[in-house]
Design an enzyme around this catalytic site. Structure first.
Site, PDB file in Angstrom:
ATOM      1  CG  HIS A 237      -0.257   0.054   2.526  1.00 37.78           C
ATOM      2  ND1 HIS A 237       0.262  -1.059   3.139  1.00 37.78           N
ATOM      3  CD2 HIS A 237       0.028   1.086   3.353  1.00 37.78           C
ATOM      4  CE1 HIS A 237       0.817  -0.737   4.289  1.00 37.78           C
ATOM      5  NE2 HIS A 237       0.700   0.583   4.441  1.00 37.78           N
TER       6      HIS A 237
ATOM      7  CG  ASP B 209       1.774   4.982   4.667  1.00 33.81           C
ATOM      8  OD1 ASP B 209       1.163   3.898   4.564  1.00 33.81           O
ATOM      9  OD2 ASP B 209       2.778   5.122   5.389  1.00 33.81           O
TER      10      ASP B 209
ATOM     11  CG  HIS C  60       5.176   0.702   2.897  1.00 36.13           C
ATOM     12  ND1 HIS C  60       4.845   1.990   2.528  1.00 36.13           N
ATOM     13  CD2 HIS C  60       4.384   0.418   3.972  1.00 36.13           C
ATOM     14  CE1 HIS C  60       3.919   2.466   3.341  1.00 36.13           C
ATOM     15  NE2 HIS C  60       3.612   1.528   4.229  1.00 36.13           N
TER      16      HIS C  60
ATOM     17  NE  ARG D 145       6.900  -6.002  12.152  1.00 29.19           N
ATOM     18  CZ  ARG D 145       6.436  -4.807  11.824  1.00 29.19           C
ATOM     19  NH1 ARG D 145       5.280  -4.373  12.352  1.00 29.19           N
ATOM     20  NH2 ARG D 145       7.095  -4.029  10.990  1.00 29.19           N
TER      21      ARG D 145
END
Length: 328
Positions: A239, A241, A297, A307
């Site tokens: 996607h 941002d 990214h 995570r």
């Protein structure tokens, strides 16, 4: 009477054979002296060909070693460059890249809207002890809820918290119980970290820190390998941002856990033409970049472990700015 031709004198067979053999041997010796080495069908001397084969093998082995253990890795998608490994301390790394046209479709703010684009990584902004304290804020907040799928979020600004397959406003949902989870010191640390990241981004891109405004969504994320239950759990899709959130001009991530020690997979991947470039999370590491399509990214799927990270984003448009979270 027809004239008769006189036959030439004939050498004895033994002498003829011996002389012929001697002449042939001399001829072969001369040929061997003229030929320095044996020759292949292609006309290349065998000795030279063997030397070139050795050189080619050495060069290919060296290149393979470089690709596998140096700054590059071979992946299913092709060549992947590792911008920052979790095992190294990166004092400051910045890569400038051409800006996309994404910013042209939005109102520009001189001295802030990106004209210099790129991506940076630093381990010198937030220390590991601070990262551990911030991680505990995320752990306490997410202990109130959490997604049924693999990705949970906690937004201290809006109060948004993953709960099952939905989101709730934790400030309303849990009321005064929030004061048993967070302290004013937690929020002050959060504000201090945000300010340091904002100043670092301004310095890297040559803009004024005061021209940047915190924007939403800004949130903690917790990702594990649970099966996705809703589209909100599918964090791994590529996607942009600026396309997903029109207000974003600069994006940053503060990592709160270590790749390969706390979790497997989950690397941050910049998807460039011809190669992927990755950041391996490390507690305290800050990754930042301009938010347009120059920085397409995604995050790899987490295969094991958990995570933790914070996404903190900034806009140049004051109309889209938000204030720091306050514990009320």
């Amino acid at each position: 009477m027809a004239p008769q031709r006189r036959a030439g004198a004939r050498m004895p067979e033994s002498a003829g054979a011996g002389a012929g053999a001697g002449a042939e041997e001399q001829q072969q010796q001369r040929r061997r002296r003229r030929r320095p080495s044996s020759v292949t069908k292609s006309g290349v001397p065998k000795d030279s060909r063997q030397k070139w084969l050795k050189v080619a093998f050495f060069l290919s082995s060296a290149m393979l070693a470089y690709l596998l253990s140096g700054s590059y890795l071979l992946s299913e998608d092709g060549v992947t460059e590792v911008l920052a490994r979790y095992s190294e301390v990166v004092s400051d790394k910045f890569v400038e890249i051409p800006c996309s046209e994404d910013y042209d479709s939005h109102k520009r703010f001189e001295g802030c809207t990106p004209r210099k684009c790129g991506r940076g990584v630093t381990d010198a902004l937030i220390n590991r002890e601070e990262a551990e304290r911030i991680r505990r804020i995320a752990e306490r907040g997410l202990s109130l809820g959490g997604s049924d799928g693999g990705a949970s979020i906690l937004d201290l600004h809006s109060g948004a918290l993953s709960l099952g397959k939905h989101f709730v406003n934790m400030y309303r949902y849990f009321g005064d119980k929030i004061h048993d989870i967070f302290t004013e010191e937690d929020f002050q640390l959060y504000r201090d970290v945000r300010q340091r990241i904002q100043q670092k981004i301004a310095l890297a891109f040559g803009i004024s820190s005061s021209s940047m405004h915190l924007t939403k969504p800004t949130f903690f994320s917790r990702i594990n390998n649970s099966e996705a239950k809703t589209t909100h759990d599918e964090y791994w899709h590529p996607h942009i941002d600026k396309v997903t959130y029109g207000s974003f001009d600069y994006t940053s991530l503060l990592y709160l856990s270590d790749y390969s020690e706390d979790f497997g997979g989950g690397r941050f991947v910049f998807m460039d033409e011809g190669a992927n470039r990755t950041v391996e999370p490390r507690a305290g590491r800050v990754s930042f970049f301009t938010s347009g399509s120059e920085n397409l990214h995604h995050v790899e799927k987490v295969h094991w472990g958990t995570r933790y990270a914070i996404t903190i984003s900034f806009t140049c448009n004051p109309d889209h700015g938000i204030g720091d979270p306050v514990l009320t």
